[in-house]
Design an enzyme around this catalytic site. Structure first.
Site, PDB file in Angstrom:
ATOM      1  CG  ASP A  49      -1.931   1.173   1.179  1.00  0.00           C
ATOM      2  OD1 ASP A  49      -2.187   1.692   0.073  1.00  0.00           O
ATOM      3  OD2 ASP A  49      -2.458   1.551   2.236  1.00  0.00           O
ATOM      4  CB  SER A  50       0.404   4.598  -1.401  1.00  0.00           C
ATOM      5  OG  SER A  50      -0.912   4.823  -0.932  1.00  0.00           O
ATOM      6  CE1 TYR A  60       2.694   6.127  -3.565  1.00  0.00           C
ATOM      7  CE2 TYR A  60       1.769   4.283  -4.779  1.00  0.00           C
ATOM      8  CZ  TYR A  60       2.838   4.862  -4.127  1.00  0.00           C
ATOM      9  OH  TYR A  60       4.030   4.202  -4.044  1.00  0.00           O
ATOM     10  N   GLY A  61      -3.256   9.246  -3.847  1.00  0.00           N
ATOM     11  CA  GLY A  61      -4.584   9.555  -4.370  1.00  0.00           C
ATOM     12  C   GLY A  61      -4.655  10.664  -5.402  1.00  0.00           C
ATOM     13  CB  CYS A  97      -3.112   0.678  -2.469  1.00  0.00           C
ATOM     14  SG  CYS A  97      -3.134   2.405  -2.991  1.00  0.00           S
ATOM     15  CG  ASN A  98      -9.599   0.786  -3.175  1.00  0.00           C
ATOM     16  OD1 ASN A  98     -10.426   0.137  -3.787  1.00  0.00           O
ATOM     17  ND2 ASN A  98      -9.421   0.639  -1.867  1.00  0.00           N
ATOM     18  CB  THR A  99      -4.737   5.084  -5.476  1.00  0.00           C
ATOM     19  OG1 THR A  99      -5.680   5.804  -4.679  1.00  0.00           O
ATOM     20  CG2 THR A  99      -4.168   6.003  -6.534  1.00  0.00           C
ATOM     21  CD  GLU A 111      -1.750   7.709   5.872  1.00  0.00           C
ATOM     22  OE1 GLU A 111      -0.835   8.526   5.649  1.00  0.00           O
ATOM     23  OE2 GLU A 111      -1.799   6.570   5.359  1.00  0.00           O
ATOM     24  CB  CYS A 171      -9.989   4.645   0.390  1.00  0.00           C
ATOM     25  SG  CYS A 171      -8.387   5.064   1.124  1.00  0.00           S
ATOM     26  CG  HIS A 198      -6.254   5.161   4.672  1.00  0.00           C
ATOM     27  ND1 HIS A 198      -5.635   4.698   3.541  1.00  0.00           N
ATOM     28  CD2 HIS A 198      -5.280   5.725   5.439  1.00  0.00           C
ATOM     29  CE1 HIS A 198      -4.341   4.982   3.617  1.00  0.00           C
ATOM     30  NE2 HIS A 198      -4.105   5.597   4.749  1.00  0.00           N
TER      31      HIS A 198
END
Length: 277
Positions: free
Chosen positions: A12-13, A44-45, A75-77, A160, A194, A196
């Site tokens: 993941d980013s 990364y979004g 990570c979705n992005t 975050e 996402c 998160h």
């Protein structure tokens, strides 16, 4: 001849992929896992397709170099912007026997059994929304479903920075959920697109109509991986089983441990700081 076996890699980013790792470990605790967070270059979004692809490929190669035969983009992005290119263009040259999987497809596959109104909402980063990955994937499998998405650029920073339980989080959750419902009042299911976002789920529920189902990805990705191993026994045999988890970060070890504590309950984690190139 060296045996090609290693841990399951999860990338993941940032830190959201830890929610995916947690769900997978809960379902399949016997395997070894290697988590890589590109935390120094997150998020990364809002980055371009080219940069997300470049950074994701660097991370995948690092996990391959450390023995992973299978890597999951938690990570979705990265799944939206880099997965297809890596699968089609890079894997054949790197090692056609290895695999890279994402989190979007497993989430999409189950949506047809969940929505009754056939109207689905997506909340995600701007990069994921702009890629239209969920819209395209859902329309492939379920052309009768109407998809509406909205970018929520403030949610990841809130999480975050450990502000996801604050009053400020209420403001931004309410803002984006209300905007989504204005786009389509018939929505009966919302995908948290996402990794998160599960940390915000209590506040999201607070501002979402009670009849709407909120869909988190972890359990679906974990079940999809288990099913994948049933269908691909050769790959399952190449994933080592020792119940160990190791963490890599492009940030400092201290910073990773501090931030990761928001996502996982492990009191002691084995972390190494690395440089990607």
């Amino acid at each position: 001849m060296k045996e090609n076996r290693g841990p399951i890699g999860i990338f993941d980013s940032g830190y959201g992929g830890l929610t995916i790792l947690t769900s997978i470990r809960r379902l399949m605790p016997e395997y070894d896992y290697l988590y890589l967070g590109d935390n120094a270059r997150a998020p990364y979004g809002n980055r371009s397709f080219e940069i997300v692809y470049e950074f994701t490929l660097q991370s995948v190669k690092k996990l391959f170099d450390m023995g992973c035969q299978l890597v999951i983009l938690g990570c979705n992005t990265a799944s939206a912007k880099a997965l297809r290119s890596i699968q089609q263009n890079d894997l054949p040259n790197i090692d056609p026997t290895r695999r890279v999987l994402g989190v979007i497809r497993p989430t999409v596959e189950m949506i047809g059994d969940i929505t009754k109104s056939r109207h689905v909402g997506i909340v995600a980063t701007r990069g994921t929304i702009d890629s239209q990955s969920y819209l395209l994937e859902i329309n492939k499998l379920f052309p009768d479903i109407t998809v509406s998405g909205i970018a929520c650029p403030m949610w990841v920073p809130l999480i975050e920075n450990n502000e996801f339980e604050s009053d400020g989080a209420d403001y931004f959750v309410k803002k984006y959920i209300y905007a989504l419902m204005e786009k389509d009042s018939k929505i009966d299911s919302i995908i948290l697109g996402c990794t998160h976002y599960p940390l915000l789920i209590d506040k999201i529920r607070k501002y979402t109509p009670a009849n709407i189902e909120l869909i988190t990805q972890g359990n679906f990705v974990a079940k999809s991986l288990k099913d994948y191993f049933i269908r691909h026994a050769d790959m399952e045999e190449r994933c080592t089983k020792g119940g160990a988890t190791t963490f890599l970060t492009t940030e400092s070890v201290e910073k990773f441990k501090e931030s990761a504590a928001v996502f996982i309950k492990d009191t002691k984690i084995d972390v190494e700081s690395i440089i990607l190139k």
